[in-house]
Scaffold this active site. Structure first.
Site, PDB file in Angstrom:
ATOM      1  CB  SER A   1      -0.903  -0.018   1.241  1.00 34.40           C
ATOM      2  OG  SER A   1      -1.617   1.191   1.326  1.00 34.40           O
TER       3      SER A   1
ATOM      4  CG  HIS B   1      -2.347   5.124   2.603  1.00 30.38           C
ATOM      5  ND1 HIS B   1      -2.776   5.330   3.880  1.00 30.38           N
ATOM      6  CD2 HIS B   1      -2.884   3.941   2.220  1.00 30.38           C
ATOM      7  CE1 HIS B   1      -3.553   4.327   4.253  1.00 30.38           C
ATOM      8  NE2 HIS B   1      -3.639   3.467   3.264  1.00 30.38           N
TER       9      HIS B   1
ATOM     10  CB  THR C   1      -8.221   4.413 -17.075  1.00 32.38           C
ATOM     11  OG1 THR C   1      -9.087   4.155 -18.172  1.00 32.38           O
ATOM     12  CG2 THR C   1      -7.062   5.303 -17.516  1.00 32.38           C
TER      13      THR C   1
ATOM     14  CB  CYS D   1      -8.582  -0.232   9.156  1.00 37.18           C
ATOM     15  SG  CYS D   1      -7.209   0.582   8.367  1.00 37.18           S
TER      16      CYS D   1
END
Ligand code: PMP
Length: 389
Positions: free
Chosen positions: A203, A205, A245, A334
């Site tokens: 990940s 971030h 995309t 989270c």
């Protein structure tokens, strides 16, 4: 911004200036669609190719694996788990191994598979260690996938994944190993070769890259044997495994942050270990902090410290510190949204009451020893103040 003491780097980090510059430059200059056949498309495709190459290098891939860019760790985990379970032709086996206390982005797709008839088996992680007897016992020929994190986001426990890979090689011929390395990446060395894994989640971030970006690294054998199915269907981007995309500015910025973090890994690791050790020493030496119990796994990543407070709810402390512009987390940012709030802590062996009183300090290499002292002082003052209620 500027006065804050940010100790919630496992939740997310601030994007680095270098990554931000890369993002802006690619957004301005290489703004074509990587799937377009013209020159602008080729330029954007080139940006993605370079970014993939960089990411491969940072995970020690010398075997020509594939880097699939995703919207983050959550999507990479979902793709690994659901994509493996639904690979066509279907595998005969129905068993999936995992560890107790995984992130919700692993646990929830596994729960969905359990509803479909898969058998999900959890390896206990009491004390922050994968139970080696359970690994040996549960690695049967019916296993098609093991999904185990390398570093736990709530306790910082570093798990012995080569032991899982070895057990699977011995006893589970159809199994592949998926590793969620979201918290481990660029905090401890991560090598797909040494881990013996086939799928690896990253990940952006968490490593000073942009949010909403991540990757799933896939072993060439899995691609060759069609051992993974897509979960998003459409234009067939990303080797047909992740339609949509791509986002070249974010992918390039992610790769920039990864390259910097990779070359600074040992230096940053030492710095993080020093900050962690400093806070632990304060807990030992400062009588005002003697009621705090650190939850210490035998093997750990250097950026996470889990602390159980003396009879103070983690959320109360979190808000008290937040009022002083000091930011920590209660368990994991989270999981605090979900019904599985404290499960990694329960898996570690904490009672519900202790889990409720546990905060997570997660360091950045940008934190300083002075900031750690200020954090320790604030904790001491708030413990004294809150104990009165
Ligand atoms: N796995 C772990 C261990 C994590 O800590 C997180 C983020 N909290 C994720 C997966 C999800 O990553 P992302 O935020 O990029 O979706």
């Amino acid at each position: 911004m500027g006065n804050e003491l940010y100790f919630d780097n496992s939740a997310t980090t601030r994007i680095s200036e270098e990554a931000l510059k890369t993002y802006l430059s690619v957004s301005r200059e290489q703004y074509g669609n990587p799937s377009s056949l013209h020159g602008m498309g080729k330029d954007a495709e080139g940006v993605l190719k370079d970014a993939r190459q960089t990411i491969r290098k940072t995970v020690g891939d010398t075997a020509d694996g594939t880097v699939l860019f995703t919207s983050g760790g959550t999507e990479a985990n979902n793709l690994a788990i659901l994509g493996r379970a639904h690979a066509k032709p279907r595998f005969k086996g129905k068993t999936i191994l995992t560890s107790a206390g995984e992130h919700a982005s692993v646990k929830m797709p596994l729960a969905a598979l359990a509803d479909e008839g898969f058998k999900i088996v959890e390896i206990p992680t009491t004390g922050g260690r994968l139970d080696p007897d359970a690994i040996a016992k549960y690695a049967t020929p019916d296993v098609i996938l093991a999904s185990v994190m390398l570093v736990n986001n709530e306790t910082g426990a570093l798990y012995d994944l080569p032991a899982v890979a070895a057990a699977l090689r011995r006893s589970s011929p159809d199994a592949i190993l998926h590793v969620d390395a979201t918290q481990a990446y660029l905090k401890v060395p991560v090598s797909v070769k040494s881990l013996g894994c086939h799928l690896l989640t990253l990940s952006s971030h968490k490593i000073e890259g942009p949010k909403g970006t991540g990757a799933l690294w896939v072993d060439p054998g899995v691609i060759r044997n069609r051992g993974l199915s897509p979960i998003l269907f459409g234009g067939g981007q990303e080797a047909g495994l992740r339609s949509g995309t791509e986002d070249p500015p974010s992918c390039a910025a992610f790769a920039k942050a990864a390259a910097i973090g990779f070359s600074a890994l040992s230096e940053r690791r030492e710095k993080l270990a020093g900050l962690r050790a400093q806070l632990l020493a304060r807990l030992q030496d400062d009588p005002r902090l003697s009621g705090i119990r650190p939850n210490l796994p035998p093997s750990f990543a250097p950026h996470v410290l889990s602390l159980t407070l003396p009879r103070i709810k983690s959320e109360t402390m979190l808000h008290a510190l937040s009022a002083r512009l000091i930011y920590v987390s209660s368990g994991s940012a989270c999981s605090s949204h979900g019904k599985h709030g404290t499960s990694a802590l329960s898996a570690f062996g904490l009672s519900d009451k202790d889990a409720d009183a546990t905060i997570r300090i997660s360091f950045s290499h940008r934190n300083t020893p002075e900031q750690v002292d200020l954090l320790a002082d604030a904790l001491a003052e708030e413990i004294a103040r809150l104990a009165r209620f």
